[in-house]
Design a protein around this motif. Structure first.
Motif, mmCIF file in Angstrom:
data_model
loop_
_atom_site.group_PDB
_atom_site.id
_atom_site.type_symbol
_atom_site.label_atom_id
_atom_site.label_comp_id
_atom_site.label_asym_id
_atom_site.label_seq_id
_atom_site.Cartn_x
_atom_site.Cartn_y
_atom_site.Cartn_z
ATOM 1 N N GLU A 178 0.809 -1.220 0.000
ATOM 2 C CA GLU A 178 0.000 0.000 0.000
ATOM 3 C C GLU A 178 0.843 1.272 0.000
ATOM 4 N N SER A 179 2.131 1.148 0.290
ATOM 5 C CA SER A 179 2.957 2.353 0.392
ATOM 6 C C SER A 179 3.378 2.876 -0.973
ATOM 7 N N ARG A 180 3.109 2.131 -2.021
ATOM 8 C CA ARG A 180 3.535 2.533 -3.360
ATOM 9 C C ARG A 180 2.331 2.842 -4.241
ATOM 10 N N ARG A 181 2.499 3.795 -5.137
ATOM 11 C CA ARG A 181 1.480 4.123 -6.125
ATOM 12 C C ARG A 181 2.048 3.839 -7.506
ATOM 13 N N ALA A 182 1.216 3.311 -8.392
ATOM 14 C CA ALA A 182 1.653 2.993 -9.749
ATOM 15 C C ALA A 182 1.418 4.196 -10.653
ATOM 16 N N LEU A 183 2.292 4.354 -11.629
ATOM 17 C CA LEU A 183 2.149 5.451 -12.571
ATOM 18 C C LEU A 183 1.332 5.005 -13.767
ATOM 19 N N ALA A 184 0.260 5.731 -14.055
ATOM 20 C CA ALA A 184 -0.536 5.503 -15.255
ATOM 21 C C ALA A 184 -0.130 6.535 -16.289
ATOM 22 N N ALA A 185 -0.889 6.598 -17.378
ATOM 23 C CA ALA A 185 -0.517 7.486 -18.478
ATOM 24 C C ALA A 185 -0.470 8.944 -18.032
ATOM 25 N N SER A 186 -1.437 9.370 -17.212
ATOM 26 C CA SER A 186 -1.506 10.789 -16.866
ATOM 27 C C SER A 186 -1.553 11.041 -15.373
ATOM 28 N N ALA A 187 -1.465 10.019 -14.540
ATOM 29 C CA ALA A 187 -1.576 10.219 -13.103
ATOM 30 C C ALA A 187 -1.042 8.993 -12.385
ATOM 31 N N SER A 188 -0.879 9.118 -11.071
ATOM 32 C CA SER A 188 -0.519 7.957 -10.268
ATOM 33 C C SER A 188 -1.787 7.334 -9.710
ATOM 34 N N LEU A 189 -1.769 6.013 -9.546
ATOM 35 C CA LEU A 189 -2.949 5.287 -9.097
ATOM 36 C C LEU A 189 -2.705 4.680 -7.724
ATOM 37 N N LYS A 190 -3.684 4.789 -6.863
ATOM 38 C CA LYS A 190 -3.652 4.119 -5.572
ATOM 39 C C LYS A 190 -3.764 2.617 -5.797
ATOM 40 N N SER A 191 -2.897 1.866 -5.165
ATOM 41 C CA SER A 191 -2.916 0.415 -5.345
ATOM 42 C C SER A 191 -4.085 -0.197 -4.584
ATOM 43 N N PRO A 192 -4.679 -1.275 -5.133
ATOM 44 C CA PRO A 192 -5.659 -2.022 -4.340
ATOM 45 C C PRO A 192 -4.954 -2.687 -3.165
ATOM 46 N N ASP A 193 -5.727 -3.094 -2.167
ATOM 47 C CA ASP A 193 -5.138 -3.762 -1.011
ATOM 48 C C ASP A 193 -4.857 -5.239 -1.300
ATOM 49 N N PHE A 194 -5.748 -5.863 -2.071
ATOM 50 C CA PHE A 194 -5.615 -7.290 -2.365
ATOM 51 C C PHE A 194 -6.042 -7.562 -3.802
ATOM 52 N N VAL A 195 -5.395 -8.553 -4.406
ATOM 53 C CA VAL A 195 -5.869 -9.152 -5.651
ATOM 54 C C VAL A 195 -6.291 -10.574 -5.291
ATOM 55 N N VAL A 196 -7.555 -10.896 -5.560
ATOM 56 C CA VAL A 196 -8.131 -12.158 -5.105
ATOM 57 C C VAL A 196 -8.607 -12.965 -6.302
ATOM 58 N N ILE A 211 -9.351 -5.505 -4.807
ATOM 59 C CA ILE A 211 -10.105 -5.149 -3.612
ATOM 60 C C ILE A 211 -9.427 -4.041 -2.817
ATOM 61 N N ASP A 212 -10.228 -3.047 -2.462
ATOM 62 C CA ASP A 212 -9.820 -1.981 -1.556
ATOM 63 C C ASP A 212 -10.631 -2.159 -0.273
ATOM 64 N N VAL A 213 -9.961 -2.494 0.830
ATOM 65 C CA VAL A 213 -10.636 -2.743 2.102
ATOM 66 C C VAL A 213 -10.822 -1.429 2.855
#
Length: 201
Positions: A28-46, A56-58
């Motif tokens: 959760e401490s990292r954000r991914a870079l998209a084409a025009s902005a940074s994205l908040k990471s989901p908490d889980f991939v299920v 999933i974002d809890v």
């Protein structure tokens, strides 16, 4: 799975293990870079089954708020960033991935467990988990705080859209009740939202 200090996340991860659902906890401490902005990471991939993956974002909430009998039930506010990021991840990963908000309610007072069909006990606390598809939430969300850029659902809409997570795990159900045109309108509003400055926080 990395160590997570958030007790809501820990309870949720234990719940998934109990139901034998493969999952990956995201840093959760990292954000991914998209084409025009940074994205908040989901908490889980299920892994929800063949051809169906959940991002999933809890959201941990007290039930009731403040832990008193007169406290508000069913708090469901999130940030616009939460919704925008989940929808963007859906697009980036493709059709088999679905963004879900999971509201993890910690049941604080006697009698609260009776309001829920599925109660999870973890390390001396009681929880009830409910999911809402990000695309459904986006379709009917309303502004809550302009300065904090938070949104929420009216009580009737949340009651209609929320699905106990146990049922989701059993049959993969999500709501498809929101018209696509309404979702598109709120997505456009998200895309055109003003940028929040440090002074707004």
């Amino acid at each position: 799975m990395p160590h997570r200090y958030n007790h809501y996340d820990q309870a949720f991860a234990a719940y998934l293990r109990h139901h034998r659902r493969p999952c990956v906890a995201v840093d959760e401490s990292r954000r991914a870079l998209a084409a025009s902005a940074s994205l908040k990471s989901p908490d889980f991939v299920v892994s929800a089954g063949p051809g169906d993956q959940w991002l999933i974002d809890v959201k941990g909430r007290k039930f009731p708020t403040g832990g008193t009998p007169g406290g508000h039930l069913w708090e469901n506010w999130v940030t616009r960033d939460d919704i925008e990021s989940l929808l963007s991840w859906e697009t980036a990963f493709g059709g088999q991935f679905r963004g879900l908000l999971v509201f993890a309610y910690e049941l604080l007072t006697d009698g609260m467990a009776e309001l829920h069909d599925d109660v999870w006990n973890h390390r001396g606390k009681k929880y009830a988990f409910y999911s809402v598809a990000a695309r459904d939430y986006a379709g009917v969300m309303r502004p809550r705080s302009a300065s904090w850029e938070t949104v929420s659902l009216p009580a009737a809409q949340f009651r209609r859209l929320r699905v106990p997570l146990g049922r989701m795990l059993a049959d993969g159900h999500t709501s498809d009740a929101i018209p696509a045109t309404l979702i598109a309108g709120n997505r456009e509003a998200l895309a055109n939202r003003p940028t929040m400055t440090p002074a707004d926080a």
